[in-house]
Scaffold this motif. Structure first.
Motif, PDB file in Angstrom:
ATOM      1  N   ALA A 298       0.832  -1.204   0.000  1.00 49.56           N
ATOM      2  CA  ALA A 298       0.000   0.000   0.000  1.00 49.56           C
ATOM      3  C   ALA A 298       0.865   1.251   0.000  1.00 49.56           C
ATOM      4  O   ALA A 298       0.594   2.217  -0.731  1.00 49.56           O
ATOM      5  N   PHE A 299       1.926   1.254   0.800  1.00 49.79           N
ATOM      6  CA  PHE A 299       2.839   2.404   0.831  1.00 49.79           C
ATOM      7  C   PHE A 299       3.522   2.604  -0.520  1.00 49.79           C
ATOM      8  O   PHE A 299       3.680   3.731  -0.992  1.00 49.79           O
ATOM      9  N   GLU A 300       3.920   1.501  -1.154  1.00 46.00           N
ATOM     10  CA  GLU A 300       4.600   1.614  -2.443  1.00 46.00           C
ATOM     11  C   GLU A 300       3.666   2.212  -3.500  1.00 46.00           C
ATOM     12  O   GLU A 300       4.084   3.053  -4.315  1.00 46.00           O
ATOM     13  N   LYS A 301       2.413   1.810  -3.460  1.00 42.46           N
ATOM     14  CA  LYS A 301       1.433   2.357  -4.409  1.00 42.46           C
ATOM     15  C   LYS A 301       1.248   3.855  -4.177  1.00 42.46           C
ATOM     16  O   LYS A 301       1.169   4.650  -5.121  1.00 42.46           O
ATOM     17  N   ARG A 302       1.196   4.249  -2.911  1.00 42.44           N
ATOM     18  CA  ARG A 302       1.058   5.672  -2.581  1.00 42.44           C
ATOM     19  C   ARG A 302       2.293   6.457  -3.032  1.00 42.44           C
ATOM     20  O   ARG A 302       2.181   7.561  -3.562  1.00 42.44           O
ATOM     21  N   ARG A 303       3.466   5.866  -2.795  1.00 44.91           N
ATOM     22  CA  ARG A 303       4.702   6.529  -3.228  1.00 44.91           C
ATOM     23  C   ARG A 303       4.664   6.824  -4.718  1.00 44.91           C
ATOM     24  O   ARG A 303       4.962   7.950  -5.162  1.00 44.91           O
ATOM     25  N   SER A 378       4.945  13.490   3.729  1.00 43.47           N
ATOM     26  CA  SER A 378       4.685  12.143   4.228  1.00 43.47           C
ATOM     27  C   SER A 378       3.478  11.595   3.481  1.00 43.47           C
ATOM     28  O   SER A 378       2.419  12.228   3.456  1.00 43.47           O
ATOM     29  N   TYR A 379       3.647  10.422   2.873  1.00 47.31           N
ATOM     30  CA  TYR A 379       2.503   9.809   2.166  1.00 47.31           C
ATOM     31  C   TYR A 379       1.853   8.715   3.008  1.00 47.31           C
ATOM     32  O   TYR A 379       1.234   7.780   2.484  1.00 47.31           O
ATOM     33  N   ALA A 380       1.950   8.868   4.323  1.00 44.57           N
ATOM     34  CA  ALA A 380       1.303   7.913   5.236  1.00 44.57           C
ATOM     35  C   ALA A 380      -0.146   8.308   5.480  1.00 44.57           C
ATOM     36  O   ALA A 380      -0.575   8.577   6.603  1.00 44.57           O
ATOM     37  N   THR A 381      -0.895   8.379   4.398  1.00 46.36           N
ATOM     38  CA  THR A 381      -2.329   8.655   4.464  1.00 46.36           C
ATOM     39  C   THR A 381      -2.982   8.051   3.226  1.00 46.36           C
ATOM     40  O   THR A 381      -2.285   7.505   2.362  1.00 46.36           O
ATOM     41  N   SER A 382      -4.288   8.139   3.104  1.00 51.90           N
ATOM     42  CA  SER A 382      -4.996   7.420   2.040  1.00 51.90           C
ATOM     43  C   SER A 382      -4.695   7.983   0.651  1.00 51.90           C
ATOM     44  O   SER A 382      -4.318   9.151   0.500  1.00 51.90           O
ATOM     45  N   GLU A 383      -4.892   7.135  -0.360  1.00 49.13           N
ATOM     46  CA  GLU A 383      -4.659   7.561  -1.739  1.00 49.13           C
ATOM     47  C   GLU A 383      -5.569   8.725  -2.118  1.00 49.13           C
ATOM     48  O   GLU A 383      -5.145   9.645  -2.838  1.00 49.13           O
ATOM     49  N   ASP A 384      -6.809   8.703  -1.666  1.00 51.25           N
ATOM     50  CA  ASP A 384      -7.738   9.795  -1.991  1.00 51.25           C
ATOM     51  C   ASP A 384      -7.223  11.121  -1.439  1.00 51.25           C
ATOM     52  O   ASP A 384      -7.258  12.150  -2.137  1.00 51.25           O
ATOM     53  N   VAL A 385      -6.758  11.104  -0.201  1.00 50.29           N
ATOM     54  CA  VAL A 385      -6.223  12.327   0.418  1.00 50.29           C
ATOM     55  C   VAL A 385      -4.961  12.782  -0.308  1.00 50.29           C
ATOM     56  O   VAL A 385      -4.782  13.980  -0.580  1.00 50.29           O
ATOM     57  N   LEU A 386      -4.104  11.844  -0.648  1.00 48.46           N
ATOM     58  CA  LEU A 386      -2.868  12.192  -1.342  1.00 48.46           C
ATOM     59  C   LEU A 386      -3.151  12.776  -2.728  1.00 48.46           C
ATOM     60  O   LEU A 386      -2.512  13.753  -3.137  1.00 48.46           O
ATOM     61  N   GLU A 387      -4.119  12.198  -3.424  1.00 46.01           N
ATOM     62  CA  GLU A 387      -4.475  12.720  -4.752  1.00 46.01           C
ATOM     63  C   GLU A 387      -5.015  14.130  -4.639  1.00 46.01           C
ATOM     64  O   GLU A 387      -4.642  15.022  -5.420  1.00 46.01           O
TER      65      GLU A 387
END
Length: 401
Positions: A298-303, A378-387
């Motif tokens: 999951a972290f790699e996908k967010r990265r 920090s990308y330690a949060t959900s994909e929706d929030v990161l997008e």
């Protein structure tokens, strides 16, 4: 009237990462739509088996003082972990447990530094390293791992920084703030330098060990260079891999004389870590580890999402890091531009401040980590929030003139 503040504390800056997180919370409480990307903690919950171990410890009355630097059960679990995952052999007398990784590092520095002693701190660095050195009475020597070198320290740069006063080299891999991780070959090349300087000790902060991506093979320097074992403190903890930031358990393995000194510091400061947290940490280290692969994916996908979207923002370039849950993009292409409110972006600190004001995205400016003009996300949060956050950053950059 004399100053209340000590001369040692006067040399120290407040933690920039904690300040950004506090500011984001303050704005949220005031009703602002804020996305905080400053916190260095996983958004995943502590696994249930670990929680249950803590509850069981409470119910059986494990709520008293423990040994100053860790229970025998936790030290045994740490010894097993080092052998299993890092090929490192320690006795329980060589293990130190403290209330968080930060306390482990601080105990080691306070135990060993005298005025004038130097500690090499490669930049970009975790914000606390140089200030802990100052508090302990030493002198941080900041040397830069350039972006062109993946933010990693080159052997010749390390060689040039070592003096007769050098006491420690601090290595953090994967890195906070860049996510950069040293390969086995890169660690071996640094070890070659250290072999020529037997008075230099190595403090390796491996807190993000389990968060590496793309098939990266993680190693730590005492594993790669066994001849440095007797002057290496290998620091780790349960905070990141097990989503246990609030439990406050850090640990280290090292030579017994050093561990004895660290125990002496702990005995006159914090005493033991929480007995309940230690029981939970035993279960974390000894229990099922399969959840890590799921979270790592999951972290790699967010990265990959964040790196891709940031590289689409005007004036920003972002390298793909090997590990941790941070990216460290360059804002160099934005320097000299002006916001819609007439503010010139002339530093990463101004960039971060104006981004928060205009778009409600909280990031940490690169100067806090010793290298500008960059910033940490920090990308330690959900994909929706990161997008959403990355779209806001793109919008902010596009609006600069």
């Amino acid at each position: 009237m004399s100053s209340l503040q000590s001369s040692a504390l006067a040399r120290v800056k407040p933690s920039a990462t904690l300040a950004v997180t506090a500011k984001a919370r303050e704005l949220k409480r005031a009703g602002r739509d804020v996305i905080g990307l400053g916190a260095g903690e996983p958004d995943f919950d502590t696994p249930d088996n670990i929680k249950q171990a803590a509850i069981a410890a409470i119910q059986r009355g494990d709520t008293k003082y423990t040994d100053v630097d860790g229970t025998p059960e936790l030290k045994a679990a740490i010894v097993a972990k080092f052998a299993r995952e890092n090929g490192l052999t320690y006795e329980t007398s060589q293990i130190h447990v403290a209330p968080g990784g930060k306390a482990v590092l601080y105990n080691a520095l306070v135990a060993t530094l005298s005025p004038g002693d130097e500690v090499i701190v490669p930049a970009p660095y975790w914000v606390s390293y140089p200030d802990m050195v100052l508090l302990a009475g030493g002198e941080p020597v900041e040397i830069v791992g350039e972006a062109a070198d993946g933010f990693k320290l080159k052997p010749e740069v390390l060689e040039a920084a070592i003096t007769p006063r050098t006491k420690w080299l601090i290595l953090n891999s994967p890195s906070n703030p860049t996510g950069a991780a040293y390969t086995r070959a890169e660690l071996e090349s640094l070890a070659e330098v250290l072999r020529r300087h037997p008075h230099v000790w190595v403090m390796t902060d491996d807190m993000y060990e389990h968060l590496v991506y793309g098939g990266f093979e993680y190693t730590t320097i005492a594993q790669v260079a066994p001849d440095l074992y007797e002057r290496t403190l290998t620091v780790n903890g349960v905070s990141k891999a097990y989503a246990m930031t609030g439990w406050r358990i850090g640990y280290a393995g090292g030579p017994k004389p050093l561990i004895d000194l660290m125990r002496k510091v702990a005995g006159q400061t914090t005493s033991n870590p929480s007995s309940i947290s230690q029981a939970a940490a035993v279960e974390a280290l000894n229990g099922p580890q399969d959840f890590m692969a799921v979270r790592r994916a999951a972290f790699e996908k967010r990265r990959d999402l964040v790196v891709s979207m940031l590289n689409e923002a005007e004036g920003i370039t972002c390298a793909t890091p090997e590990g941790a849950f941070y990216v460290y993009p360059s804002a160099e292409g934005l320097m000299g531009k002006t916001t819609t409110t007439g503010v010139m972006i002339d530093s990463d600190e101004v960039f971060a401040r104006e981004l928060l004001e205009a778009e409600g995205v909280a990031v940490v400016h690169g100067a806090a980590f010793g290298l500008s003009p960059f910033f940490r996300i920090s990308y330690a949060t959900s994909e929706d929030v990161l997008e959403d956050a990355c779209k806001r950053i793109q919008r902010f950059c596009a609006g600069l003139a």
